[in-house]
Motif scaffolding. Structure first.
Motif, PDB file in Angstrom:
ATOM      1  N   ARG A   1      20.156  58.080  63.790  1.00 23.34           N
ATOM      2  CA  ARG A   1      21.013  57.276  64.669  1.00 23.34           C
ATOM      3  C   ARG A   1      22.402  57.224  64.067  1.00 23.34           C
ATOM      4  O   ARG A   1      22.567  56.947  62.883  1.00 23.34           O
ATOM      5  CB  ARG A   1      20.463  55.850  64.808  1.00 23.34           C
ATOM      6  CG  ARG A   1      19.089  55.780  65.442  1.00 23.34           C
ATOM      7  CD  ARG A   1      18.600  54.339  65.487  1.00 23.34           C
ATOM      8  NE  ARG A   1      17.269  54.247  66.065  1.00 23.34           N
ATOM      9  CZ  ARG A   1      16.586  53.119  66.178  1.00 23.34           C
ATOM     10  NH1 ARG A   1      17.123  51.984  65.746  1.00 23.34           N
ATOM     11  NH2 ARG A   1      15.386  53.113  66.728  1.00 23.34           N
ATOM     12  N   ARG A   2      23.386  57.530  64.849  1.00 24.90           N
ATOM     13  CA  ARG A   2      24.761  57.506  64.351  1.00 24.90           C
ATOM     14  C   ARG A   2      25.690  57.138  65.489  1.00 24.90           C
ATOM     15  O   ARG A   2      25.380  57.324  66.667  1.00 24.90           O
ATOM     16  CB  ARG A   2      25.155  58.857  63.753  1.00 24.90           C
ATOM     17  CG  ARG A   2      24.957  60.051  64.650  1.00 24.90           C
ATOM     18  CD  ARG A   2      25.439  61.316  63.974  1.00 24.90           C
ATOM     19  NE  ARG A   2      26.832  61.230  63.604  1.00 24.90           N
ATOM     20  CZ  ARG A   2      27.839  61.520  64.420  1.00 24.90           C
ATOM     21  NH1 ARG A   2      27.613  61.899  65.665  1.00 24.90           N
ATOM     22  NH2 ARG A   2      29.084  61.415  64.010  1.00 24.90           N
ATOM     23  N   VAL A   3      26.849  56.587  65.135  1.00 24.85           N
ATOM     24  CA  VAL A   3      27.848  56.215  66.123  1.00 24.85           C
ATOM     25  C   VAL A   3      28.622  57.462  66.527  1.00 24.85           C
ATOM     26  O   VAL A   3      29.126  58.198  65.665  1.00 24.85           O
ATOM     27  CB  VAL A   3      28.803  55.149  65.541  1.00 24.85           C
ATOM     28  CG1 VAL A   3      29.892  54.810  66.551  1.00 24.85           C
ATOM     29  CG2 VAL A   3      28.025  53.906  65.136  1.00 24.85           C
ATOM     30  N   GLU A   4      28.683  57.733  67.809  1.00 24.55           N
ATOM     31  CA  GLU A   4      29.386  58.914  68.294  1.00 24.55           C
ATOM     32  C   GLU A   4      30.842  58.884  67.841  1.00 24.55           C
ATOM     33  O   GLU A   4      31.529  57.872  67.955  1.00 24.55           O
ATOM     34  CB  GLU A   4      29.331  58.968  69.838  1.00 24.55           C
ATOM     35  CG  GLU A   4      29.822  60.273  70.425  1.00 24.55           C
ATOM     36  CD  GLU A   4      28.932  61.448  70.045  1.00 24.55           C
ATOM     37  OE1 GLU A   4      29.474  62.558  69.925  1.00 24.55           O
ATOM     38  OE2 GLU A   4      27.714  61.238  69.864  1.00 24.55           O
TER      39      GLU A   4
ATOM     40  N   ASN B   1      28.843  63.257  54.993  1.00 26.57           N
ATOM     41  CA  ASN B   1      29.620  62.123  55.490  1.00 26.57           C
ATOM     42  C   ASN B   1      31.128  62.421  55.357  1.00 26.57           C
ATOM     43  O   ASN B   1      31.832  61.791  54.558  1.00 26.57           O
ATOM     44  CB  ASN B   1      29.266  60.829  54.748  1.00 26.57           C
ATOM     45  CG  ASN B   1      27.836  60.397  54.984  1.00 26.57           C
ATOM     46  OD1 ASN B   1      27.308  60.522  56.092  1.00 26.57           O
ATOM     47  ND2 ASN B   1      27.179  59.900  53.940  1.00 26.57           N
TER      48      ASN B   1
ATOM     49  N   ARG C   1      23.489  67.461  61.477  1.00 25.41           N
ATOM     50  CA  ARG C   1      23.229  66.028  61.656  1.00 25.41           C
ATOM     51  C   ARG C   1      22.127  65.633  60.683  1.00 25.41           C
ATOM     52  O   ARG C   1      21.059  66.246  60.661  1.00 25.41           O
ATOM     53  CB  ARG C   1      22.800  65.758  63.097  1.00 25.41           C
ATOM     54  CG  ARG C   1      22.481  64.300  63.381  1.00 25.41           C
ATOM     55  CD  ARG C   1      22.286  64.084  64.863  1.00 25.41           C
ATOM     56  NE  ARG C   1      21.849  62.732  65.145  1.00 25.41           N
ATOM     57  CZ  ARG C   1      21.863  62.174  66.346  1.00 25.41           C
ATOM     58  NH1 ARG C   1      22.291  62.871  67.384  1.00 25.41           N
ATOM     59  NH2 ARG C   1      21.447  60.930  66.515  1.00 25.41           N
TER      60      ARG C   1
ATOM     61  N   SER D   1      31.797  59.137  64.757  1.00 26.16           N
ATOM     62  CA  SER D   1      31.849  58.754  63.341  1.00 26.16           C
ATOM     63  C   SER D   1      31.418  59.935  62.484  1.00 26.16           C
ATOM     64  O   SER D   1      30.495  60.675  62.835  1.00 26.16           O
ATOM     65  CB  SER D   1      30.938  57.567  63.077  1.00 26.16           C
ATOM     66  OG  SER D   1      30.773  57.363  61.684  1.00 26.16           O
TER      67      SER D   1
END
Length: 212
Positions: free
Chosen positions: A196-199, A172, A192, A201
């Motif tokens: 699910r992740r915010v592009e 992170n 990764r 971020s």
């Protein structure tokens, strides 16, 4: 795409691992609950058990290598690092409560670990004397801002005193630009670790850097 079943299976697997080895690391705790909340410091949540195995090869680690986890919490990454043939493994944790849990976790699993020299330090990353021979550093977004910048500057200072290669594994990577701004870092790879992740971020990613 992985679904809820995959998440459930992974969660059950991690809890089964913790029960088998008698450790406790799988919790999310806000720092105000620990009495150490402050500007630039985050919260405690453990990284994935598998992250070191995805970023390090046992063939590249030997008895002259030294691992440091800043913000080691309950010691999950300390335990993982100690399964590699490191010469020394350090865990630096500000919270006395988390530090004591980490000590218990190490006691309960020591016979299963390859590294014999495990040093858990209850103290502040800003005052910890960073060894000049550290070769692998782990961050799970334990702090930001001036605290993170200070620690990175002090890591670079160890390289000036003792030139070598230093790998940073940054889970992170909120302060990734601070690492690059040293002018001494090369981004080796990005992993990764979230479905699910915010592009755009940094959450859900792990960056691996080489500092020289």
């Amino acid at each position: 795409m992985r679904g809820p079943y995959d998440l459930l299976r992974r969660t059950v697997s991690q809890l089964a691992y913790e029960r088998r080895y008698g450790v406790r690391t799988a919790e999310l705790i806000e720092l105000d609950q620990l009495g150490i909340a402050a500007e630039g410091r985050g919260y405690y949540v453990p990284a994935s058990w598998r992250i070191l195995r995805r970023t390090l090869s046992r063939k590249e680690i030997g008895p002259t290598d030294v691992f440091v986890d800043f913000g080691s919490g309950m010691g999950r990454m300390v335990l993982e690092a100690a399964r590699f043939p490191f010469g020394r493994v350090y865990g630096i944790e500000l919270s006395e409560q988390l530090h004591e849990i980490a000590e218990a976790n190490v006691r309960n699993t020591r016979q299963r670990l390859r590294c014999d020299d495990i040093r858990l330090v209850h103290g502040d990353a800003l005052t910890f004397e960073i060894p000049d021979d550290v070769t692998v550093v782990f961050f799970n977004n334990p702090f930001q801002g001036t605290v993170f910048t200070s620690v990175i500057d002090r890591l670079v200072a160890t390289l000036d005193r003792n030139p070598r290669q230093l790998k940073i594994i940054y889970y992170n990577p909120v302060e990734q630009q601070t690492v690059l701004d040293t002018g001494r870092a090369q981004l080796l790879r990005t992993l990764r670790h979230a479905r699910r992740r915010v592009e755009g971020s940094p959450f859900g990613l792990t960056n691996v850097y080489q500092l020289t």
